[in-house]
Motif scaffolding. Structure first.
Motif, mmCIF file in Angstrom:
data_model
loop_
_atom_site.group_PDB
_atom_site.id
_atom_site.type_symbol
_atom_site.label_atom_id
_atom_site.label_comp_id
_atom_site.label_asym_id
_atom_site.label_seq_id
_atom_site.Cartn_x
_atom_site.Cartn_y
_atom_site.Cartn_z
ATOM 1 N N VAL A 1 3.690 6.696 0.699
ATOM 2 C CA VAL A 1 3.058 7.410 1.814
ATOM 3 C C VAL A 1 1.895 8.291 1.346
ATOM 4 O O VAL A 1 0.838 8.319 1.968
ATOM 5 N N ASP A 2 2.069 8.989 0.244
ATOM 6 C CA ASP A 2 1.014 9.900 -0.217
ATOM 7 C C ASP A 2 -0.198 9.160 -0.768
ATOM 8 O O ASP A 2 -1.260 9.774 -0.923
ATOM 9 N N GLN A 3 -0.086 7.868 -1.037
ATOM 10 C CA GLN A 3 -1.239 7.083 -1.488
ATOM 11 C C GLN A 3 -1.998 6.458 -0.320
ATOM 12 O O GLN A 3 -3.073 5.922 -0.505
ATOM 13 N N ASN A 4 -1.438 6.517 0.872
ATOM 14 C CA ASN A 4 -2.111 5.972 2.053
ATOM 15 C C ASN A 4 -2.736 7.141 2.810
ATOM 16 O O ASN A 4 -2.108 7.745 3.670
ATOM 17 N N THR A 5 -3.985 7.456 2.462
ATOM 18 C CA THR A 5 -4.634 8.648 3.022
ATOM 19 C C THR A 5 -5.857 8.342 3.872
ATOM 20 O O THR A 5 -6.468 9.265 4.409
ATOM 21 N N THR A 6 -6.227 7.054 3.995
ATOM 22 C CA THR A 6 -7.391 6.675 4.797
ATOM 23 C C THR A 6 -7.110 5.363 5.516
ATOM 24 O O THR A 6 -6.206 4.607 5.133
ATOM 25 N N VAL A 7 -7.917 5.084 6.524
ATOM 26 C CA VAL A 7 -7.820 3.802 7.232
ATOM 27 C C VAL A 7 -8.067 2.659 6.247
ATOM 28 O O VAL A 7 -7.430 1.601 6.334
ATOM 29 N N GLU A 8 -8.940 2.874 5.276
ATOM 30 C CA GLU A 8 -9.234 1.836 4.278
ATOM 31 C C GLU A 8 -7.982 1.462 3.478
ATOM 32 O O GLU A 8 -7.773 0.298 3.154
ATOM 33 N N HIS A 9 -7.137 2.438 3.168
ATOM 34 C CA HIS A 9 -5.892 2.132 2.459
ATOM 35 C C HIS A 9 -5.004 1.218 3.311
ATOM 36 O O HIS A 9 -4.402 0.280 2.797
ATOM 37 N N SER A 10 -4.945 1.492 4.595
ATOM 38 C CA SER A 10 -4.161 0.632 5.494
ATOM 39 C C SER A 10 -4.783 -0.751 5.589
ATOM 40 O O SER A 10 -4.079 -1.758 5.612
ATOM 41 N N ARG A 11 -6.105 -0.812 5.621
ATOM 42 C CA ARG A 11 -6.802 -2.093 5.675
ATOM 43 C C ARG A 11 -6.486 -2.931 4.422
ATOM 44 O O ARG A 11 -6.225 -4.130 4.501
ATOM 45 N N GLN A 12 -6.507 -2.292 3.259
ATOM 46 C CA GLN A 12 -6.205 -2.991 2.003
ATOM 47 C C GLN A 12 -4.762 -3.485 1.987
ATOM 48 O O GLN A 12 -4.475 -4.593 1.534
ATOM 49 N N PHE A 13 -3.849 -2.658 2.491
ATOM 50 C CA PHE A 13 -2.445 -3.066 2.583
ATOM 51 C C PHE A 13 -2.311 -4.308 3.469
ATOM 52 O O PHE A 13 -1.649 -5.283 3.108
ATOM 53 N N ILE A 14 -2.947 -4.283 4.622
ATOM 54 C CA ILE A 14 -2.880 -5.425 5.537
ATOM 55 C C ILE A 14 -3.460 -6.673 4.876
ATOM 56 O O ILE A 14 -2.892 -7.771 4.999
ATOM 57 N N GLN A 15 -4.551 -6.538 4.147
ATOM 58 C CA GLN A 15 -5.145 -7.691 3.463
ATOM 59 C C GLN A 15 -4.151 -8.302 2.475
ATOM 60 O O GLN A 15 -3.999 -9.525 2.411
ATOM 61 N N ARG A 16 -3.463 -7.451 1.723
ATOM 62 C CA ARG A 16 -2.455 -7.964 0.762
ATOM 63 C C ARG A 16 -1.328 -8.691 1.493
ATOM 64 O O ARG A 16 -0.849 -9.722 1.032
#
Length: 193
Positions: free
Chosen positions: A41-56
């Protein structure tokens, strides 16, 4: 595209790039609630982090290595569920899940896990699904316990969370057990119908 209806108000579907902002908002609005049990949770701090997660997760699905889906309730993203990866040689996988704080206590996760088990056993023909849960995470532990998983043991200091290492309970469900449970449910429904 992977979409499975759970009930009239709830469905699971693969997360897509267009869901990045909704995913980030759900995480951000439930940050304190989620942080207790989820180390990422503490590493997901921006929309871009969520975008990268979704891509994976989309790459995982394309590689036939499982899925990660959003749980949508009354049109809103309520949580996430998915297989960590699939061991095709041994026909097994492990399942992870979480809900935003506003969506707990509605029975959503038990239904989503049940639907995921149907997919794992009936469509993919896997032989085993495992769920691991921190011993102190009572709500998470209730899901496999209510669905009839076998408690197979405890792994000591299995995960480091913000407050230190925690032990995990390991729960397992086998294809033959799920089929027996589903057959029993069908027989009960027919007897009542």
């Amino acid at each position: 595209m992977f979409t499975h209806r759970i009930d009239s108000a709830t469905y699971m579907k693969l997360l897509e790039q267009q869901d990045s902002e909704k995913l980030f908002q759900l995480i951000d609005s439930s940050r304190e609630h989620l942080r207790q049990w989820l180390p990422w949770v503490d590493q997901n701090t921006t929309v871009e982090h969520s975008r990268q997660f979704i891509q994976r997760t989309l790459e995982q699905f394309a590689a036939n290595n499982g899925f990660t889906a959003g749980i949508w309730y009354q049109g809103a993203l309520a949580g996430v569920i998915g297989f960590h990866k699939i061991d095709w040689e041994n026909r097994s996988t492990s399942l992870g899940y979480w809900l935003g704080e506003d969506y707990t206590g509605l029975g959503l996760m038990q239904k989503a896990v049940s639907k995921s088990l149907d997919y794992a056993f009936l469509e993919l023909r896997l032989n085993r699904v495992e769920i691991r849960s921190a011993i102190g995470n009572v709500r998470s532990r209730r899901i496999p316990e209510k669905l009839g998983f076998t408690h197979e043991g405890t792994i000591r200091q299995a995960e480091k969370l913000v407050y230190g290492f925690v032990n995990h309970n390991v729960y397992g469900m086998l294809l033959e057990e799920w089929e027996e449970k589903e057959n029993s449910k069908t027989e009960d429904d027919e007897a009542q119908g």
